[in-house]
Design an enzyme around this catalytic site. Structure first.
Site, PDB file in Angstrom:
ATOM      1  N   ARG A  59      11.678  -5.589   4.843  1.00  0.00           N
ATOM      2  CA  ARG A  59      11.426  -3.963   4.820  1.00  0.00           C
ATOM      3  C   ARG A  59      12.743  -3.188   5.637  1.00  0.00           C
ATOM      4  NH1 ARG A  59       5.619  -1.964   5.344  1.00  0.00           N
ATOM      5  NH2 ARG A  59       5.666  -2.664   7.590  1.00  0.00           N
TER       6      ARG A  59
ATOM      7  N   ARG B 215      -9.469   0.814   8.275  1.00  0.00           N
ATOM      8  CA  ARG B 215      -9.119  -1.161   8.165  1.00  0.00           C
ATOM      9  C   ARG B 215     -10.444  -0.852   9.278  1.00  0.00           C
ATOM     10  NH1 ARG B 215      -3.521   0.144   8.268  1.00  0.00           N
ATOM     11  NH2 ARG B 215      -2.158  -1.537   9.805  1.00  0.00           N
TER      12      ARG B 215
ATOM     13  N   LYS C  77       0.766  -1.442   0.034  1.00  0.00           N
ATOM     14  CA  LYS C  77       0.149   0.247   0.184  1.00  0.00           C
ATOM     15  C   LYS C  77       0.418   1.617  -0.004  1.00  0.00           C
ATOM     16  CE  LYS C  77      -2.468  -0.996   4.134  1.00  0.00           C
ATOM     17  NZ  LYS C  77      -1.334  -2.390   4.280  1.00  0.00           N
TER      18      LYS C  77
ATOM     19  N   ARG D  94      11.249  -1.397  10.521  1.00  0.00           N
ATOM     20  CA  ARG D  94      10.285  -0.726  11.476  1.00  0.00           C
ATOM     21  C   ARG D  94       9.744  -1.666  13.528  1.00  0.00           C
ATOM     22  NH1 ARG D  94       4.642   0.641   8.141  1.00  0.00           N
ATOM     23  NH2 ARG D  94       3.890  -0.772   9.479  1.00  0.00           N
TER      24      ARG D  94
ATOM     25  N   ARG E 162      -0.103  -8.055  13.639  1.00  0.00           N
ATOM     26  CA  ARG E 162      -1.282  -7.428  12.623  1.00  0.00           C
ATOM     27  C   ARG E 162      -1.401  -8.309  11.266  1.00  0.00           C
ATOM     28  NH1 ARG E 162       4.519  -4.974  10.666  1.00  0.00           N
ATOM     29  NH2 ARG E 162       3.409  -4.093   9.085  1.00  0.00           N
TER      30      ARG E 162
END
Ligand code: AP5
Length: 235
Positions: free
Chosen positions: A143, A97, A22, A176, A187
């Site tokens: 990431r 969400r 996203k 992160r 998550r």
């Protein structure tokens, strides 16, 4: 026909599980159409970093991988959507969400957007990016993000040219703190239980489109641009 950086694009909602791409796609859409990316994750992380009251309430919840309570999001999102740069359209990345957030957003569009002249007069296009579960784990554990320009990398899939440094400004890349495997599982569970119903909500209203997120980044973008062009009010 007006140029894609001057005509109305309208609201775009990006849905998809953590790691679907996203943020990656929102940045490309923002650049292509010159409209802002509004990431509730980024806004919340900025509140945490700046030590605001909202940040203090959200910090531990985010670190666990749970969703921040709906009512803490609304003022933050409404305030951002009222800014002048949203007038031709905007990309919501990570909002709504929950079903309650989706209902709140519809009510917001009804009263705030449609009532004002010079605002994009259309309902949002809702684009879900679909990616297989196992690939999400690889994407999230790999990431890295540039803390200065926000560019997103992946040590497995899209590494920077020089290890751990941003290609664009040379900053040291960061991981992160919710990209740890135990938190990633939380998550993904939060997505399954609370965000899947949001896609169903928009599907029932005939506003949901899906794109294949397993393809390379530029091919995912092409699918998204096609959907936006089909939907955009000024197209
Ligand atoms: P948020 O920041 O929104 O995180 P998220 O939804 O978990 O999504 P991510 O940012 O992890 O993934 P992404 O889909 O943007 O993927 P990306 O492009 O980075 O939310 C964080 C937290 O804030 C939540 O857990 C919650 O606590 C709170 N929060 C936020 N909004 C909330 C709300 N509305 N309500 C309640 N709480 C809220 O890509 C991932 C990786 O894959 C990257 O390394 C990238 O390089 C790579 N990649 C991307 N596309 C491709 C591709 N096509 N091929 C190969 N690799 C790719």
């Amino acid at each position: 026909m007006a140029d894609h950086t001057s005509r109305s694009i309208g609201p775009i909602v990006l849905l998809g599980p953590p790691g679907a791409g996203k943020g990656t796609q929102a940045k490309l859409i923002a650049e292509h159409y010159d409209i802002p990316q509004i990431s509730t994750g980024d806004l919340l992380r900025a509140h945490v970093k700046n030590g605001t009251q909202l940040g203090a309430m959200a910090k531990d919840i985010m670190a666990r991988g749970d969703l921040v309570p709906d009512e803490l999001l609304y003022d933050m999102v409404a305030e951002r959507l009222r800014e002048a740069d949203c007038s031709r359209g905007f990309i919501l990345d990570g909002f709504p969400r929950t079903a309650a957030q989706a209902g709140w957003l519809d009510a917001y569009f009804e009263h705030e957007v449609f009532d004002k002249p010079n605002r994009a007069r259309c309902l949002p296009i809702v684009i879900r990016i679909d990616v297989d579960y196992n690939d999400l784990l690889l994407r999230l554990t790999g990431r890295r993000t540039c803390p200065v320009c926000g560019h997103i990398y992946n040590v497995h899939l899209q590494p920077p040219r020089v290890d751990e440094l941003c290609d664009l400004d040379g900053s040291k890349l960061v991981t992160r703190n919710d990209d740890r495997e135990d938190v990633i599982r939380e998550r993904l569970q939060a997505y399954d239980s609370q965000t899947r119903p949001v896609a169903e909500y928009y599907a029932r209203k005939g506003r949901l489109v899906s794109v294949a997120g397993m393809l390379p980044v530029d091919q995912v973008s092409q699918q998204i641009f096609q959907e936006i062009e089909r939907h955009a009010p000024g197209a």
